[in-house]
Scaffold this motif. Structure first.
Motif, PDB file in Angstrom:
ATOM      1  N   GLY A  78       0.820  -1.209   0.000  1.00 27.97           N
ATOM      2  CA  GLY A  78       0.000   0.000   0.000  1.00 27.97           C
ATOM      3  C   GLY A  78       0.851   1.254   0.000  1.00 27.97           C
ATOM      4  O   GLY A  78       1.880   1.317   0.675  1.00 27.97           O
ATOM      5  N   LYS A  79       0.427   2.236  -0.773  1.00 31.10           N
ATOM      6  CA  LYS A  79       1.184   3.491  -0.897  1.00 31.10           C
ATOM      7  C   LYS A  79       1.312   4.241   0.425  1.00 31.10           C
ATOM      8  O   LYS A  79       2.300   4.911   0.663  1.00 31.10           O
ATOM      9  N   GLU A  80       0.301   4.115   1.283  1.00 28.69           N
ATOM     10  CA  GLU A  80       0.314   4.880   2.536  1.00 28.69           C
ATOM     11  C   GLU A  80       1.484   4.499   3.440  1.00 28.69           C
ATOM     12  O   GLU A  80       1.951   5.302   4.232  1.00 28.69           O
ATOM     13  N   ILE A  81       1.975   3.277   3.330  1.00 24.29           N
ATOM     14  CA  ILE A  81       3.125   2.834   4.123  1.00 24.29           C
ATOM     15  C   ILE A  81       4.369   3.667   3.791  1.00 24.29           C
ATOM     16  O   ILE A  81       5.187   3.954   4.659  1.00 24.29           O
ATOM     17  N   PHE A  82       4.472   4.082   2.529  1.00 25.46           N
ATOM     18  CA  PHE A  82       5.691   4.750   2.064  1.00 25.46           C
ATOM     19  C   PHE A  82       5.543   6.264   1.971  1.00 25.46           C
ATOM     20  O   PHE A  82       6.441   6.949   1.504  1.00 25.46           O
ATOM     21  N   ALA A  83       4.412   6.789   2.427  1.00 25.42           N
ATOM     22  CA  ALA A  83       4.205   8.235   2.424  1.00 25.42           C
ATOM     23  C   ALA A  83       5.089   8.881   3.485  1.00 25.42           C
ATOM     24  O   ALA A  83       5.495   8.245   4.449  1.00 25.42           O
ATOM     25  N   ASN A  84       5.386  10.147   3.293  1.00 24.33           N
ATOM     26  CA  ASN A  84       6.166  10.937   4.249  1.00 24.33           C
ATOM     27  C   ASN A  84       7.530  10.318   4.521  1.00 24.33           C
ATOM     28  O   ASN A  84       7.856   9.965   5.645  1.00 24.33           O
ATOM     29  N   GLN A  85       8.316  10.209   3.489  1.00 22.26           N
ATOM     30  CA  GLN A  85       9.659   9.641   3.613  1.00 22.26           C
ATOM     31  C   GLN A  85      10.729  10.728   3.747  1.00 22.26           C
ATOM     32  O   GLN A  85      11.837  10.580   3.279  1.00 22.26           O
ATOM     33  N   ASN A  86      10.392  11.836   4.388  1.00 21.73           N
ATOM     34  CA  ASN A  86      11.348  12.907   4.590  1.00 21.73           C
ATOM     35  C   ASN A  86      12.402  12.450   5.596  1.00 21.73           C
ATOM     36  O   ASN A  86      12.087  12.057   6.715  1.00 21.73           O
ATOM     37  N   VAL A  87      13.650  12.518   5.197  1.00 19.50           N
ATOM     38  CA  VAL A  87      14.745  12.028   6.036  1.00 19.50           C
ATOM     39  C   VAL A  87      14.816  12.773   7.370  1.00 19.50           C
ATOM     40  O   VAL A  87      15.196  12.208   8.388  1.00 19.50           O
TER      41      VAL A  87
END
Length: 157
Positions: A30-39
């Motif tokens: 699911g795309k929501e798992i990978f949202a907000n990938q700001n380091v």
């Protein structure tokens, strides 16, 4: 058969994947798992940076004179943090068109404070170690503010 994947491992795989790999992982989990990938949301501590880079602890600097240890411990920590924040980016020192950002600090008898971020092209300025430069001004400023105590130990150790 059920396959369990640790979320941290899935996120790391997504960050390192090409576009097809990212799409595959998004389809699976699911795309929501990978949202907000700001380091900057992931790296808040030295421990976060170790986990991100796979580096283990701080080396034993006991063979150095005691008055030098704090500086080298802080330098090691900041190199690991910088590596994590840059997400695999390494400065191309043969490319004078590529900006390489580093934080600049003001030191006085009463304080140690972040002043601003600068970039260096092909020239090296005092205090701008090649392993401690960032790909963006935003990352340099974040590093200076979030990890100011470590930076202070490097500068005045």
């Amino acid at each position: 058969m059920t396959l369990n994947v640790d979320k941290k491992n899935a996120l790391k795989a997504w960050r390192e994947a090409d576009n097809k790999g990212k799409q595959m992982l998004e389809n699976l989990y699911g795309k929501e798992i990978f949202a907000n990938q700001n380091v900057m949301d992931r790296i808040k501590t030295f421990e976060d940076a170790m986990e991100e880079t796979g580096r283990k602890g701080v080396p034993d600097f006991s063979d150095l004179p005691k008055d030098m240890r704090r500086h080298f411990i802080a330098l090691y920590k900041m190199e690991v943090i910088t590596e994590a924040l840059n997400e695999g980016w390494k400065a191309d020192w043969d490319n004078s068109d590529e900006n390489k950002y580093y934080p600049y600090f003001i030191m006085s008898p009463s304080s140690f404070a972040f002043c601003g971020s600068l970039f260096g092209n092909a020239c090296a300025l005092a205090g701008s170690g090649s392993r401690l430069c960032y790909k963006t001004r935003e990352l340099a400023e974040y590093s200076a503010k979030q990890f100011i105590d470590i930076w202070k130990d490097i500068q005045i150790g």
